[in-house]
Motif scaffolding. Sequence first.
Motif, PDB file in Angstrom:
ATOM      1  N   VAL A   1       0.804  -1.234   0.000  1.00 18.73           N
ATOM      2  CA  VAL A   1       0.000   0.000   0.000  1.00 18.73           C
ATOM      3  C   VAL A   1       0.833   1.277   0.000  1.00 18.73           C
ATOM      4  O   VAL A   1       0.314   2.360  -0.274  1.00 18.73           O
ATOM      5  N   SER A   2       2.105   1.178   0.338  1.00 11.50           N
ATOM      6  CA  SER A   2       2.951   2.368   0.377  1.00 11.50           C
ATOM      7  C   SER A   2       3.654   2.551  -0.965  1.00 11.50           C
ATOM      8  O   SER A   2       3.590   1.686  -1.850  1.00 11.50           O
ATOM      9  N   ILE A   3       4.331   3.675  -1.111  1.00 12.40           N
ATOM     10  CA  ILE A   3       5.097   3.928  -2.325  1.00 12.40           C
ATOM     11  C   ILE A   3       6.547   3.493  -2.111  1.00 12.40           C
ATOM     12  O   ILE A   3       6.971   3.247  -0.985  1.00 12.40           O
ATOM     13  N   SER A   4       7.308   3.402  -3.195  1.00  8.40           N
ATOM     14  CA  SER A   4       8.688   2.934  -3.102  1.00  8.40           C
ATOM     15  C   SER A   4       9.706   4.066  -3.175  1.00  8.40           C
ATOM     16  O   SER A   4      10.867   3.880  -2.828  1.00  8.40           O
ATOM     17  N   LYS A   5       9.275   5.246  -3.613  1.00  7.93           N
ATOM     18  CA  LYS A   5      10.190   6.380  -3.702  1.00  7.93           C
ATOM     19  C   LYS A   5       9.415   7.676  -3.461  1.00  7.93           C
ATOM     20  O   LYS A   5       8.182   7.707  -3.613  1.00  7.93           O
ATOM     21  N   PRO A   6      10.110   8.745  -3.075  1.00  7.77           N
ATOM     22  CA  PRO A   6       9.413  10.004  -2.784  1.00  7.77           C
ATOM     23  C   PRO A   6       8.599  10.516  -3.967  1.00  7.77           C
ATOM     24  O   PRO A   6       9.014  10.415  -5.115  1.00  7.77           O
ATOM     25  N   THR A   7       7.415  11.051  -3.645  1.00  9.37           N
ATOM     26  CA  THR A   7       6.541  11.652  -4.649  1.00  9.37           C
ATOM     27  C   THR A   7       6.151  13.037  -4.158  1.00  9.37           C
ATOM     28  O   THR A   7       5.882  13.223  -2.968  1.00  9.37           O
ATOM     29  N   TYR A   8       6.111  14.000  -5.086  1.00 13.54           N
ATOM     30  CA  TYR A   8       5.914  15.397  -4.708  1.00 13.54           C
ATOM     31  C   TYR A   8       4.592  15.935  -5.267  1.00 13.54           C
ATOM     32  O   TYR A   8       4.215  15.636  -6.399  1.00 13.54           O
ATOM     33  N   TYR A   9       3.912  16.747  -4.446  1.00 13.24           N
ATOM     34  CA  TYR A   9       2.652  17.368  -4.839  1.00 13.24           C
ATOM     35  C   TYR A   9       2.679  18.841  -4.430  1.00 13.24           C
ATOM     36  O   TYR A   9       3.253  19.196  -3.404  1.00 13.24           O
TER      37      TYR A   9
ATOM     38  N   GLN B   1      15.865  10.482   6.678  1.00 13.09           N
ATOM     39  CA  GLN B   1      15.245  10.640   5.358  1.00 13.09           C
ATOM     40  C   GLN B   1      14.096  11.645   5.411  1.00 13.09           C
ATOM     41  O   GLN B   1      13.877  12.384   4.451  1.00 13.09           O
ATOM     42  N   VAL B   2      13.374  11.668   6.515  1.00  7.20           N
ATOM     43  CA  VAL B   2      12.300  12.645   6.684  1.00  7.20           C
ATOM     44  C   VAL B   2      12.873  14.049   6.771  1.00  7.20           C
ATOM     45  O   VAL B   2      12.450  14.971   6.056  1.00  7.20           O
ATOM     46  N   MET B   3      13.855  14.234   7.628  1.00 11.70           N
ATOM     47  CA  MET B   3      14.405  15.565   7.877  1.00 11.70           C
ATOM     48  C   MET B   3      15.218  16.092   6.701  1.00 11.70           C
ATOM     49  O   MET B   3      15.454  17.305   6.594  1.00 11.70           O
ATOM     50  N   ALA B   4      15.639  15.206   5.812  1.00 15.64           N
ATOM     51  CA  ALA B   4      16.388  15.638   4.627  1.00 15.64           C
ATOM     52  C   ALA B   4      15.563  16.553   3.739  1.00 15.64           C
ATOM     53  O   ALA B   4      16.109  17.317   2.931  1.00 15.64           O
ATOM     54  N   HIS B   5      14.243  16.498   3.905  1.00 17.71           N
ATOM     55  CA  HIS B   5      13.354  17.341   3.093  1.00 17.71           C
ATOM     56  C   HIS B   5      13.039  18.668   3.781  1.00 17.71           C
ATOM     57  O   HIS B   5      12.249  19.470   3.257  1.00 17.71           O
ATOM     58  N   ASN B   6      13.620  18.906   4.951  1.00 17.86           N
ATOM     59  CA  ASN B   6      13.382  20.142   5.712  1.00 17.86           C
ATOM     60  C   ASN B   6      11.892  20.450   5.850  1.00 17.86           C
ATOM     61  O   ASN B   6      11.419  21.525   5.464  1.00 17.86           O
ATOM     62  N   PRO B   7      11.135  19.508   6.410  1.00 18.60           N
ATOM     63  CA  PRO B   7       9.686  19.703   6.489  1.00 18.60           C
ATOM     64  C   PRO B   7       9.284  20.723   7.539  1.00 18.60           C
ATOM     65  O   PRO B   7       9.967  20.908   8.553  1.00 18.60           O
ATOM     66  N   ALA B   8       8.145  21.387   7.293  1.00 21.64           N
ATOM     67  CA  ALA B   8       7.545  22.248   8.307  1.00 21.64           C
ATOM     68  C   ALA B   8       6.732  21.415   9.286  1.00 21.64           C
ATOM     69  O   ALA B   8       6.427  21.858  10.399  1.00 21.64           O
ATOM     70  N   GLY B   9       6.372  20.204   8.865  1.00 21.27           N
ATOM     71  CA  GLY B   9       5.609  19.291   9.708  1.00 21.27           C
ATOM     72  C   GLY B   9       5.530  17.928   9.049  1.00 21.27           C
ATOM     73  O   GLY B   9       5.944  17.754   7.897  1.00 21.27           O
TER      74      GLY B   9
ATOM     75  N   VAL C   1       5.367  16.078   0.426  1.00 20.00           N
ATOM     76  CA  VAL C   1       6.360  15.087   0.004  1.00 20.00           C
ATOM     77  C   VAL C   1       5.921  13.752   0.597  1.00 20.00           C
ATOM     78  O   VAL C   1       5.941  13.569   1.820  1.00 20.00           O
ATOM     79  N   ARG C   2       5.510  12.846  -0.258  1.00 19.37           N
ATOM     80  CA  ARG C   2       5.020  11.537   0.174  1.00 19.37           C
ATOM     81  C   ARG C   2       6.189  10.549   0.209  1.00 19.37           C
ATOM     82  O   ARG C   2       6.847  10.325  -0.809  1.00 19.37           O
ATOM     83  N   LEU C   3       6.447   9.990   1.393  1.00 16.38           N
ATOM     84  CA  LEU C   3       7.593   9.103   1.572  1.00 16.38           C
ATOM     85  C   LEU C   3       7.150   7.679   1.906  1.00 16.38           C
ATOM     86  O   LEU C   3       6.069   7.464   2.456  1.00 16.38           O
ATOM     87  N   PRO C   4       7.985   6.690   1.597  1.00 13.78           N
ATOM     88  CA  PRO C   4       7.674   5.295   1.947  1.00 13.78           C
ATOM     89  C   PRO C   4       7.487   5.103   3.440  1.00 13.78           C
ATOM     90  O   PRO C   4       8.027   5.852   4.261  1.00 13.78           O
ATOM     91  N   TRP C   5       6.750   4.074   3.796  1.00 14.09           N
ATOM     92  CA  TRP C   5       6.372   3.806   5.184  1.00 14.09           C
ATOM     93  C   TRP C   5       7.561   3.589   6.107  1.00 14.09           C
ATOM     94  O   TRP C   5       7.504   3.907   7.289  1.00 14.09           O
ATOM     95  N   ASP C   6       8.668   3.061   5.566  1.00  7.91           N
ATOM     96  CA  ASP C   6       9.813   2.729   6.403  1.00  7.91           C
ATOM     97  C   ASP C   6      10.914   3.783   6.346  1.00  7.91           C
ATOM     98  O   ASP C   6      12.069   3.493   6.666  1.00  7.91           O
TER      99      ASP C   6
END
Length: 346
Positions: A141-149, A190-198, A180-185
């Motif tokens: 059900v998850s994706i295999s690589k980052p997807t951007y919207y 890897q999360v912080m590499a995108h400098n998220p606001a949340g 930024v949609r990231l894989p479940w694992d």
Amino acid sequence: MSGEIVFNTGMVGYTETLTDPSYRGQILCFTYPSIGNYGVPSQQELDDFGLPKFFESERIQTRGLIVNNLSNVSSHWCCEKTLDQWLFEEKIPGVCDVDTRELTKKIRSNGVMNARIVMDKSENQDDESFDYDSYNFMPEVSISKPTYYGKELSPKIVLIDTGTKYSIIRNLLRLGFQVVRLPWDSSIDQVMAHNPAGVVLSNGPGDPIVCKETIETASKLIERSIPTLGICLGNQILALAGGAKTHKLKFGHRGQNKSCRDLFSEHTLITSQNHGYGIESESLDKTDFEIWFKNIDDQTVEGLKHLEKPIIAVQFHPEASPGPDDCLYVFDKFKDLVKAHKIVTP
């Protein structure tokens, strides 16, 4: 075809329901007696964000469907095919002319159980040993690589995809975020590499205990005080990451008319729900979470707030689809948390 048999009390919204990844591995029984009368719309029709307008993922997620009366005559301005045709195209078995309310009474009395739809007695029996509780659905059900919207210059939200619905993405975009949609694992690095606001932890199928990598990442989000919103499975994952326990409900909550009380505003809201696991209320006593929402019917935990950090979670689906939009304000509260707590990068 075998799966865990569950029931949904919704009267409409079968296109959104059947494509909800939270139903992965399950055979779905609709309690409403007539299903399919408005047909199935085009999967090519997109919303303003380029997402399929009437669906929650790219395919039917259930392993099978059980209905009482299947309507083979469909009438709606955006109808493209019948429900029966759609199931046939996606090779999903279904059974009609079943007393679905009697079946629902059995599930309510005995609890959810494994079931099997047998189309031909000579068919392959390989999946007879399917165990829903121990199965890891995440690779499916998850994706295999980052997807951007969304727009690149907008504040960025990382969505950890454990089976997300399109409507979660849609509502984050509606608030003016980039997603930024990231894989479940995905790890915390890897999360912080995108400098998220949340960060948002999505809905999804199965036992939350199986999502060990996601729980580990969620514990780091709590540790770092990252503005976070958990939805459905994401609610349970945050609870586990914070030291609480989860358990399996007898027959779960699946429908569009589930009443929940906001313990802070004292308002009762009608919510859309789809989950078979819940948080043990007593286990929260030794954590830094407090209960935000409770289910009116059985007093189960329907939402959490962290006592000190910008972290909230709900067990229901604030994005609805299908269902009432009483709880869309949960996304607005998340936006407020993001605005009020700027992430300081090292």
